[in-house]
Design a protein around this motif. Structure first.
Motif, PDB file in Angstrom:
ATOM      1  N   ASP A 200       0.837  -1.192   0.000  1.00 25.68           N
ATOM      2  CA  ASP A 200       0.000   0.000   0.000  1.00 25.68           C
ATOM      3  C   ASP A 200       0.876   1.248   0.000  1.00 25.68           C
ATOM      4  OD1 ASP A 200      -2.025  -1.772   0.134  1.00 25.68           O
ATOM      5  OD2 ASP A 200      -2.497  -1.449   2.248  1.00 25.68           O
ATOM      6  N   PHE A 201       0.366   2.271  -0.637  1.00 25.36           N
ATOM      7  CA  PHE A 201       1.165   3.508  -0.677  1.00 25.36           C
ATOM      8  C   PHE A 201       0.351   4.665  -0.114  1.00 25.36           C
ATOM      9  CE2 PHE A 201      -0.851   2.853  -4.788  1.00 25.36           C
ATOM     10  CZ  PHE A 201      -1.466   4.070  -5.053  1.00 25.36           C
ATOM     11  N   ALA A 202       1.073   5.665   0.346  1.00 26.23           N
ATOM     12  CA  ALA A 202       0.434   6.763   1.064  1.00 26.23           C
ATOM     13  C   ALA A 202      -0.258   7.734   0.119  1.00 26.23           C
ATOM     14  CB  ALA A 202       1.474   7.514   1.892  1.00 26.23           C
ATOM     15  N   LEU A 203      -1.474   8.113   0.481  1.00 28.94           N
ATOM     16  CA  LEU A 203      -2.169   9.193  -0.214  1.00 28.94           C
ATOM     17  C   LEU A 203      -2.054  10.472   0.608  1.00 28.94           C
ATOM     18  CD1 LEU A 203      -5.398   7.284  -1.303  1.00 28.94           C
ATOM     19  CD2 LEU A 203      -3.419   7.825  -2.711  1.00 28.94           C
ATOM     20  N   TRP A 204      -2.059  10.298   1.910  1.00 24.18           N
ATOM     21  CA  TRP A 204      -1.899  11.430   2.826  1.00 24.18           C
ATOM     22  C   TRP A 204      -1.080  10.974   4.020  1.00 24.18           C
ATOM     23  CZ3 TRP A 204      -2.880  16.409   2.113  1.00 24.18           C
ATOM     24  CH2 TRP A 204      -2.774  17.268   3.229  1.00 24.18           C
ATOM     25  N   LYS A 205      -0.101  11.776   4.362  1.00 24.11           N
ATOM     26  CA  LYS A 205       0.721  11.421   5.516  1.00 24.11           C
ATOM     27  C   LYS A 205       0.562  12.465   6.608  1.00 24.11           C
ATOM     28  CE  LYS A 205       3.996   8.693   5.989  1.00 24.11           C
ATOM     29  NZ  LYS A 205       4.034   7.421   6.753  1.00 24.11           N
ATOM     30  N   LYS A 206       0.322  11.992   7.811  1.00 21.77           N
ATOM     31  CA  LYS A 206       0.266  12.894   8.945  1.00 21.77           C
ATOM     32  C   LYS A 206       1.681  13.406   9.217  1.00 21.77           C
ATOM     33  CE  LYS A 206      -0.987  12.938  13.821  1.00 21.77           C
ATOM     34  NZ  LYS A 206      -1.457  12.085  14.942  1.00 21.77           N
ATOM     35  N   ALA A 207       1.776  14.719   9.434  1.00 15.92           N
ATOM     36  CA  ALA A 207       3.102  15.294   9.673  1.00 15.92           C
ATOM     37  C   ALA A 207       3.439  15.208  11.153  1.00 15.92           C
ATOM     38  CB  ALA A 207       3.115  16.751   9.226  1.00 15.92           C
ATOM     39  N   ASP A 208       4.666  14.830  11.420  1.00 15.84           N
ATOM     40  CA  ASP A 208       5.055  14.866  12.827  1.00 15.84           C
ATOM     41  C   ASP A 208       5.424  16.304  13.197  1.00 15.84           C
ATOM     42  OD1 ASP A 208       7.681  15.427  12.096  1.00 15.84           O
ATOM     43  OD2 ASP A 208       8.254  13.323  12.070  1.00 15.84           O
ATOM     44  N   GLU A 209       5.711  16.519  14.461  1.00 19.31           N
ATOM     45  CA  GLU A 209       5.877  17.907  14.924  1.00 19.31           C
ATOM     46  C   GLU A 209       7.060  18.615  14.261  1.00 19.31           C
ATOM     47  OE1 GLU A 209       8.005  15.043  17.386  1.00 19.31           O
ATOM     48  OE2 GLU A 209       5.921  15.229  16.770  1.00 19.31           O
ATOM     49  N   ARG A 210       8.047  17.840  13.768  1.00 18.57           N
ATOM     50  CA  ARG A 210       9.217  18.476  13.171  1.00 18.57           C
ATOM     51  C   ARG A 210       8.980  18.873  11.708  1.00 18.57           C
ATOM     52  NH1 ARG A 210      14.176  14.721  13.474  1.00 18.57           N
ATOM     53  NH2 ARG A 210      12.747  13.521  12.182  1.00 18.57           N
ATOM     54  N   HIS A 211       7.905  18.362  11.181  1.00 17.80           N
ATOM     55  CA  HIS A 211       7.693  18.536   9.752  1.00 17.80           C
ATOM     56  C   HIS A 211       7.156  19.926   9.434  1.00 17.80           C
ATOM     57  CE1 HIS A 211       7.542  16.162   6.029  1.00 17.80           C
ATOM     58  NE2 HIS A 211       6.801  17.179   5.646  1.00 17.80           N
ATOM     59  N   ILE A 212       7.898  20.668   8.659  1.00 18.11           N
ATOM     60  CA  ILE A 212       7.520  22.073   8.449  1.00 18.11           C
ATOM     61  C   ILE A 212       6.418  22.225   7.412  1.00 18.11           C
ATOM     62  CG2 ILE A 212       8.414  24.376   8.044  1.00 18.11           C
ATOM     63  CD1 ILE A 212      11.234  23.170   8.324  1.00 18.11           C
ATOM     64  N   MET A 213       6.533  21.478   6.326  1.00 21.48           N
ATOM     65  CA  MET A 213       5.528  21.631   5.266  1.00 21.48           C
ATOM     66  C   MET A 213       4.287  20.816   5.632  1.00 21.48           C
ATOM     67  SD  MET A 213       7.397  21.550   1.609  1.00 21.48           S
ATOM     68  CE  MET A 213       7.167  23.033   0.663  1.00 21.48           C
ATOM     69  N   ARG A 214       3.205  21.484   5.881  1.00 23.12           N
ATOM     70  CA  ARG A 214       2.001  20.753   6.294  1.00 23.12           C
ATOM     71  C   ARG A 214       0.754  21.555   5.940  1.00 23.12           C
ATOM     72  NH1 ARG A 214       1.584  19.823  12.290  1.00 23.12           N
ATOM     73  NH2 ARG A 214       3.785  19.306  12.323  1.00 23.12           N
ATOM     74  N   TRP A 215      -0.297  20.810   5.709  1.00 25.37           N
ATOM     75  CA  TRP A 215      -1.570  21.428   5.366  1.00 25.37           C
ATOM     76  C   TRP A 215      -2.672  20.725   6.143  1.00 25.37           C
ATOM     77  CZ3 TRP A 215       2.412  20.422   2.073  1.00 25.37           C
ATOM     78  CH2 TRP A 215       2.898  21.487   1.300  1.00 25.37           C
ATOM     79  N   PRO A 216      -3.739  21.459   6.477  1.00 31.96           N
ATOM     80  CA  PRO A 216      -4.852  20.817   7.173  1.00 31.96           C
ATOM     81  C   PRO A 216      -5.633  19.910   6.227  1.00 31.96           C
ATOM     82  CG  PRO A 216      -5.349  23.123   6.725  1.00 31.96           C
ATOM     83  CD  PRO A 216      -3.938  22.905   6.296  1.00 31.96           C
TER      84      PRO A 216
END
Length: 493
Positions: A200-216
């Motif tokens: 299986d491959f990711a369609l959406w990945k939850k960002a961890d706290e260090r991850h700068i690029m993120r969208w709701p």
RNA sequence: GACAAGGUGGCUGAAAGGUUAAGGCAGCGGACUGCAACUCCGCUUUUUAUGAGUUCGAAUCUCAUCCUUGUCUCCA
């Protein structure tokens, strides 16, 4: 009449592994999508070969009179890394190392990419969409895939259910891999335990706290999976069924396979009619890798600022070199090969210049211009066979040289055909450029003319020492004198 | 290991069952030149990784072996 109506273009389709007659979905119009660069570092020379190949395809389609919408994306949302930084976005990582904003990295390397494409004379795509500009659409597509039951959410991340998809469709249709193969040959990676199956491959990945690029998103603050952007942007701008989808050979699996799965799930149709894959570029018979030093930037070829090549080469030479090989063949990039190409390229360009001053006669002899023209089209219609096209071009070169020496004749009609055909293939289709006759400024020209005059006088006095001194010292400055019947000319290298 | 694309002259690189296996470069000879360079003309080289098979006929199809490159879950 448009040229495409009288040309039977055949394209090698990676999906069927055979050459097929090209028939676009809508007559006279072509939708073409090519996977663009990831802008987290300087554009790779291998990317340039791929994009140059599709630039040629784009150019030939235009030449045939098709209205082409060419979409090439910019991947600026970054990719997950596979190593110790599991879950961290590549672009975010680079940004942290350099202590700048992620979008600053994206901006810098996007500009770099455009600089390179301009220098190498690429036609700009019709649309160059960015992944970050299509987050909303990507979220919508994930929702759609979930509604169809082909994806599931775990801990804020969404994965595509490959096994389920494969029950009703064929996952592996493009790459020739089977699910069974995948199951038996998949590395087990840490931190991917959220997935039901490793395939299986990711369609959406939850960002961890260090991850700068993120969208709701409805699932978490995070970022879209890599394969999604191409499905989203190709269907948004080109429709559910596109004519041509291109990319590097290395993207066949998993990227393109996953694209098919995503798009097919949403639309129910095969998303791409003709899959085209450009082959890899080697450097000195080895794969290119920064780690081994077997690596060169597109920019460094032009400046000569590198330890791989003996000298600088012009963009035209690099293009010519690329076009001398078929796009589906592995190509070996080396100094020797470029030197050889440079000579051939100059010979071709020299003949084109010569052709401008050729005068027509009453008849043509020793050359069937119309048959030759047809051979050029035949080569291109046969899956864009540029090396054969170039071989044909050199037949014309030979003939032009005969014309120059008045050893052959050409009629006015044929001369016009020869000129327009050569211009079309050399400049419009292959995208080669006439090197600027960089004779430098008028001042330089005046100085060199003066030296030529001095040398002429020395030669008349049989003062060979002075004559050769002038010649050699100019040569060491990159100014080459050319003695001809009608006096001496010069060129600046 | 699996899957994919390949291995053609000194180099680069076409041809995908049918008489002499493109083209470019290099090499050799010639024209031009004071000598060169540049340019032009002509010529030379490969039997197509190796071994076996299919065929009237194979670089091209099949099998085996060796080798190269790519991919195997996020690098064109």
């Amino acid at each position: 009449m448009e040229l495409y109506k009288e040309n039977q273009l055949k394209i090698y389709n990676s999906l069927s592994k055979s050459k097929e007659l090209f028939v676009p979905v809508t007559e006279g119009r072509v939708g073409m999508y090519v996977c663009g660069p990831t802008v987290y570092s300087n554009v790779h020379l291998g990317n340039i070969r791929t994009f140059m190949s599709f630039d040629m395809v784009f150019r030939y389609l235009l030449h045939l009179g098709y209205k082409v919408r060419y979409v090439r994306n910019i991947t600026d949302a970054g990719h997950l890394e596979n190593d110790a930084d599991e879950g961290e976005d590549r672009i975010a990582k680079k940004a942290r190392l350099e202590e700048i904003e992620p979008m600053e990295v994206v901006q810098r390397y996007t500009v770099d990419f455009h600089n390179v494409t301009t220098k190498y004379n690429f036609l700009p795509p019709s649309i160059e969409p960015t992944a970050t500009g299509h987050i909303v659409e990507q979220i919508e597509m994930i929702k759609e895939i979930m509604e169809k039951g082909m994806a599931y959410e775990v801990n804020g991340s969404v994965y595509f259910d490959v096994l389920k998809y494969n029950e009703s469709s064929n996952y592996g249709i493009l790459s020739g891999r089977t699910i069974e193969d995948a199951i038996h040959n998949t590395r087990v990676l840490d931190g991917q335990s959220d997935k039901k199956n490793p395939q299986d491959f990711a369609l959406w990945k939850k960002a961890d706290e260090r991850h700068i690029m993120r969208w709701p998103s409805p699932w978490s603050d995070g970022f879209p999976g890599w394969h999604l952007e191409c499905s989203v942007m190709s269907s948004k701008y080109l429709g559910e069924q596109i004519d041509i989808h291109g990319g590097g050979m290395d993207l066949k699996f998993p990227h393109h396979e996953c694209e098919i799965a995503q798009s097919h799930t949403c639309s129910g149709v095969q998303p791409v009619n003709y899959w085209m894959h450009a082959n890899m570029l080697l450097l000195n018979s080895q794969k290119m890798a920064k780690s081994t030093g077997n690596y060169i930037l597109p920019e460094e070829i032009l400046t000569g600022d590198n330890s791989i090549l003996p000298k600088a080469f012009s963009a035209g030479v690099v293009r010519f070199f690329n076009m001398q090989a078929h796009y589906r063949s592995i190509l070996d990039f080396s100094g020797d090969a470029l030197l050889a190409s440079e000579k051939g390229y100059n010979k071709l360009m020299e003949a084109l210049k010569m052709l401008k001053s050729v005068e027509a006669s009453k008849t043509t002899n020793d050359f069937d211009v119309l048959a030759w023209k047809q051979k050029c089209y035949d080569a291109m219609n046969d899956d864009f066979n540029t090396p054969v096209l170039i071989a044909n071009l050199f037949e014309a070169v030979k003939f032009i040289n005969l014309l120059k020496d008045k050893k052959a004749q050409i009629s006015e009609e044929d001369l016009a055909v020869l000129r327009t055909t050569l211009d079309a293939f050399v400049f419009d289709v292959l995208g080669l450029v006439e090197e600027e006759t960089q004779q430098g400024s008028n001042k330089l020209e005046g100085v060199v003319e003066m030296l030529i005059q001095m040398r002429k006088e020395a030669r008349e006095n049989k003062d060979w020492a002075l004559s050769d001194q002038i010649r050699d010292e100019l040569a060491s400055l990159g100014i080459q004198l050319k003695d001809g019947r009608e006096g001496t000319t010069f060129s600046v290298n």
